[in-house]
Design a protein around this motif. Structure first.
Motif, PDB file in Angstrom:
ATOM      1  N   ASP A   1       0.826  -1.210   0.000  1.00  0.00           N
ATOM      2  CA  ASP A   1       0.000   0.000   0.000  1.00  0.00           C
ATOM      3  C   ASP A   1       0.864   1.266   0.000  1.00  0.00           C
ATOM      4  O   ASP A   1       0.752   2.128   0.877  1.00  0.00           O
ATOM      5  CB  ASP A   1      -0.952  -0.004   1.200  1.00  0.00           C
ATOM      6  CG  ASP A   1      -2.049   1.041   1.066  1.00  0.00           C
ATOM      7  OD1 ASP A   1      -2.415   1.382  -0.077  1.00  0.00           O
ATOM      8  OD2 ASP A   1      -2.531   1.529   2.111  1.00  0.00           O
TER       9      ASP A   1
ATOM     10  N   ASP B   1       2.182   4.741  -1.778  1.00  0.00           N
ATOM     11  CA  ASP B   1       1.870   5.834  -2.704  1.00  0.00           C
ATOM     12  C   ASP B   1       3.182   6.291  -3.338  1.00  0.00           C
ATOM     13  O   ASP B   1       4.048   6.847  -2.662  1.00  0.00           O
ATOM     14  CB  ASP B   1       1.212   6.982  -1.937  1.00  0.00           C
ATOM     15  CG  ASP B   1       0.935   8.192  -2.812  1.00  0.00           C
ATOM     16  OD1 ASP B   1       1.078   8.100  -4.053  1.00  0.00           O
ATOM     17  OD2 ASP B   1       0.584   9.243  -2.237  1.00  0.00           O
TER      18      ASP B   1
ATOM     19  N   SER C   1       3.666   8.605  -5.601  1.00  0.00           N
ATOM     20  CA  SER C   1       3.516   9.878  -6.285  1.00  0.00           C
ATOM     21  C   SER C   1       4.587  10.879  -5.841  1.00  0.00           C
ATOM     22  O   SER C   1       5.324  10.650  -4.887  1.00  0.00           O
ATOM     23  CB  SER C   1       2.121  10.460  -6.012  1.00  0.00           C
ATOM     24  OG  SER C   1       1.952  10.674  -4.619  1.00  0.00           O
TER      25      SER C   1
END
Length: 110
Positions: free
Chosen positions: A28, A30, A32
């Motif tokens: 999980d 991210d 970005s």
């Protein structure tokens, strides 16, 4: 496995991106923003530690697996660099040609 060894950087990056997608989904994560750059820096630190251990310049003594560990850390750095290039839309095959291999063409033409 042997087919992977002959891939260009872009193709290799695409395969590594598949693994990265699995990793990100599993944990999980991210990815970005500046994640790729920060992860590349983390991996470079791990490569530095493995190199220092392998060359006998660390508190941890080198063992039989030190060179294998060094190779794996090099693979991590390369993998993260390929992922960052892919995320930034940079064709590393072209960039290496322009930055490095063009010197060979200049030398051959001299």
């Amino acid at each position: 496995m042997s087919e992977t060894r002959s891939l260009g950087l872009g193709e290799l990056g695409a395969r590594i991106a598949q693994v990265s997608d699995i990793y990100a989904k599993h944990y999980d994560i991210d990815r970005s923003g500046d994640w790729y750059l920060l992860k590349l820096q983390e991996e470079l630190g791990e490569l530095t530690q493995a190199y220092l251990t392998t060359t006998g310049r660390s508190r941890k003594p080198a063992d039989d697996g030190a060179r294998e560990h060094l190779a794996r850390e090099m693979a991590d750095v390369l993998g993260m660099l390929l992922l960052m290039a892919r995320d930034e839309g940079i064709d590393l095959d072209d960039a290496v040609q322009d930055k490095w291999l063009s010197w060979l063409e200049r030398e051959e033409g001299a």
